[in-house]
Design an enzyme around this catalytic site. Structure first.
Site, mmCIF file in Angstrom:
data_model
loop_
_atom_site.group_PDB
_atom_site.id
_atom_site.type_symbol
_atom_site.label_atom_id
_atom_site.label_comp_id
_atom_site.label_asym_id
_atom_site.label_seq_id
_atom_site.Cartn_x
_atom_site.Cartn_y
_atom_site.Cartn_z
ATOM 1 C CG ASP A 117 -7.309 -3.689 3.958
ATOM 2 O OD1 ASP A 117 -8.272 -3.506 4.707
ATOM 3 O OD2 ASP A 117 -7.171 -3.095 2.874
ATOM 4 C CG ASP A 144 -3.300 -19.947 0.805
ATOM 5 O OD1 ASP A 144 -2.518 -19.785 1.761
ATOM 6 O OD2 ASP A 144 -2.986 -20.618 -0.193
ATOM 7 C CE1 TYR A 166 -3.216 -2.790 0.065
ATOM 8 C CE2 TYR A 166 -4.009 -2.008 2.179
ATOM 9 C CZ TYR A 166 -4.103 -2.865 1.096
ATOM 10 O OH TYR A 166 -5.118 -3.791 1.064
ATOM 11 C CG ASP A 204 -12.781 -5.543 6.339
ATOM 12 O OD1 ASP A 204 -12.400 -4.891 7.343
ATOM 13 O OD2 ASP A 204 -13.234 -5.008 5.322
ATOM 14 C CE LYS A 253 0.269 -17.969 -1.498
ATOM 15 N NZ LYS A 253 -0.601 -19.136 -1.291
#
Ligand code: NAD
Length: 357
Positions: free
Chosen positions: A249, A225, A143, A253, A193
């Protein structure tokens, strides 16, 4: 003790939920003998209307002169994506995080006992309980990386977003996660990852080094994942989950959603030095703004986090959390959550929580 709190009331329901939370802060101060003063700080769409920019000069300095910052929410359709960056409320959010050096975002996803029916997961999973502290790296990674957009010879436009992490950036957020785990159930799950990304391999090696410094903490590596799947399969297995900015992020959520309502969940953003920034995870909810319908509990629980993490006063934090649970257990509720009888408004819900402190 004495504390100074910066209040960024913001837009939409922001001022309503912050006002409710301030009544709770005042009640806690009265009960435990603290002196609290407030400094109002304009930021977001309301600042754009007043000054032409969403992040007026001096905003960070005003906040830095305080012990903590309480933010309602910013944004709304009036200041949409068609506006120039300096007028958009989201620009102010990124800027304040960066200027205050808030590298760790803590979201506490809990399923409150009275609201177990609001959990979208199967009953046998919900009954095992959810109490996850999600720690997201907030000012690094993709980001904030370099972006590029260019024409290729035969494939049209191509874009890149660079994901970069240094050992220093990983270590400071990792240490935060281990320290939190020491005050909780002593388990850290680090999410990456590492089977694909080089940044993740560095992330993992730094986390392993930290894990050796905290032998009391149970440590595990999860791929992102798998974590997305495990969060809905058995969220009770998680205590502290730490991960980089983009994974955090998305996963935070998901973690919020499985606890039922957006109006219930608090967050804290912490840096190396004071002040921390505390805010509900929801937005400015323009659809219900100004109607005394907003649930103030996420903001009130953010205040509990403020007492715990910025003021180091866990007893005051517990008093707030217990008052919230007691009010919900009596069946009181705002329109967004389940309960008994007619729903109450923002002001009444805040007053009920004050009465229980
Ligand atoms: P939102 O969280 O504001 O609202 C989503 C839905 O949840 C709406 O139906 C709303 O009424 C409801 N809701 C949210 N908070 C509630 C509460 N406390 N009590 C009861 N119901 C509540 O998300 P959105 O609609 O996607 O965004 C609205 C605006 O908020 C946008 O401008 C967005 O950019 C901004 N936003 C700001 C922040 C922030 O300030 N940190 C975060 C997210 C979104």
């Amino acid at each position: 003790m004495e504390f100074k709190i910066a209040l960024i009331r913001g837009d939409g329901i922001g001022p309503e939920v912050v006002n409710g939370a301030v009544t709770v802060i005042d009640k806690v101060a009265e009960k435990f003998g603290h002196k609290i003063t407030y400094v109002d700080v304009d930021m977001g769409g309301n600042a754009t209307d007043k000054y032409g920019v969403s992040y007026p000069a001096g905003t960070a300095e005003k906040c830095k002169a305080c012990d903590a910052v309480l933010l309602g929410a910013v944004g709304g359709p009036k200041w949409g994506p068609d506006k120039p960056a300096e007028q958009r409320p989201e620009t102010a959010l990124l800027a304040i995080r960066k200027d205050l050096g808030l590298f760790a975002n803590l979201r506490h996803a809990t399923l409150r006992p009275a609201l177990i029916d609001a959990c979208p997961l199967k009953d046998e999973i919900a009954q095992k309980g959810i109490d996850i502290m999600m720690v997201r790296e907030l000012i690094g990674g993709v980001y904030f990386g370099k972006r590029d957009r260019y024409e290729t010879a035969d494939c049209g436009v191509e874009c890149t977003d660079l994901m970069a992490y240094s050992e220093m950036e990983i270590e400071r957020v990792g240490r935060q996660a281990f320290e939190l785990a020491m005050k909780r159930r002593k388990k850290v799950t680090s999410v990456d990852k590492a089977n694909v990304l080089e940044t993740s391999r560095l992330w993992r090696s730094v986390m392993h080094r930290l894990a050796q410094e905290y032998p009391e903490v149970e440590y595990e590596d999860y791929l992102v994942d798998n974590t997305a799947m495990q969060l809905v399969r058995d969220p009770s297995q998680f205590d502290v989950v730490v991960t980089e900015n983009m994974f955090g992020d998305i996963l935070s959520d998901e973690a919020s959603m499985i606890t039922g309502s957006l109006g219930m969940l608090p967050s804290a953003s912490i840096g190396a030095q004071a002040p921390g920034l505390y805010e509900p995870i929801h937005g400015s909810a323009p659809d219900i703004a100004g109607q005394d319908k907003a649930n103030p509990i996420a903001t009130i629980l953010s205040v509990a986090m403020m007492f715990k993490y910025s003021f180091n006063l866990p007893e005051e934090a517990s008093a707030i959390e217990q008052a919230v649970d007691a009010v919900l257990a009596e069946g009181w509720h705002t329109p967004d959550i389940a309960g008994q009888g007619e729903p109450v408004g923002t002001k009444r819900m805040s007053a009920l929580i004050c009465e229980h402190i």
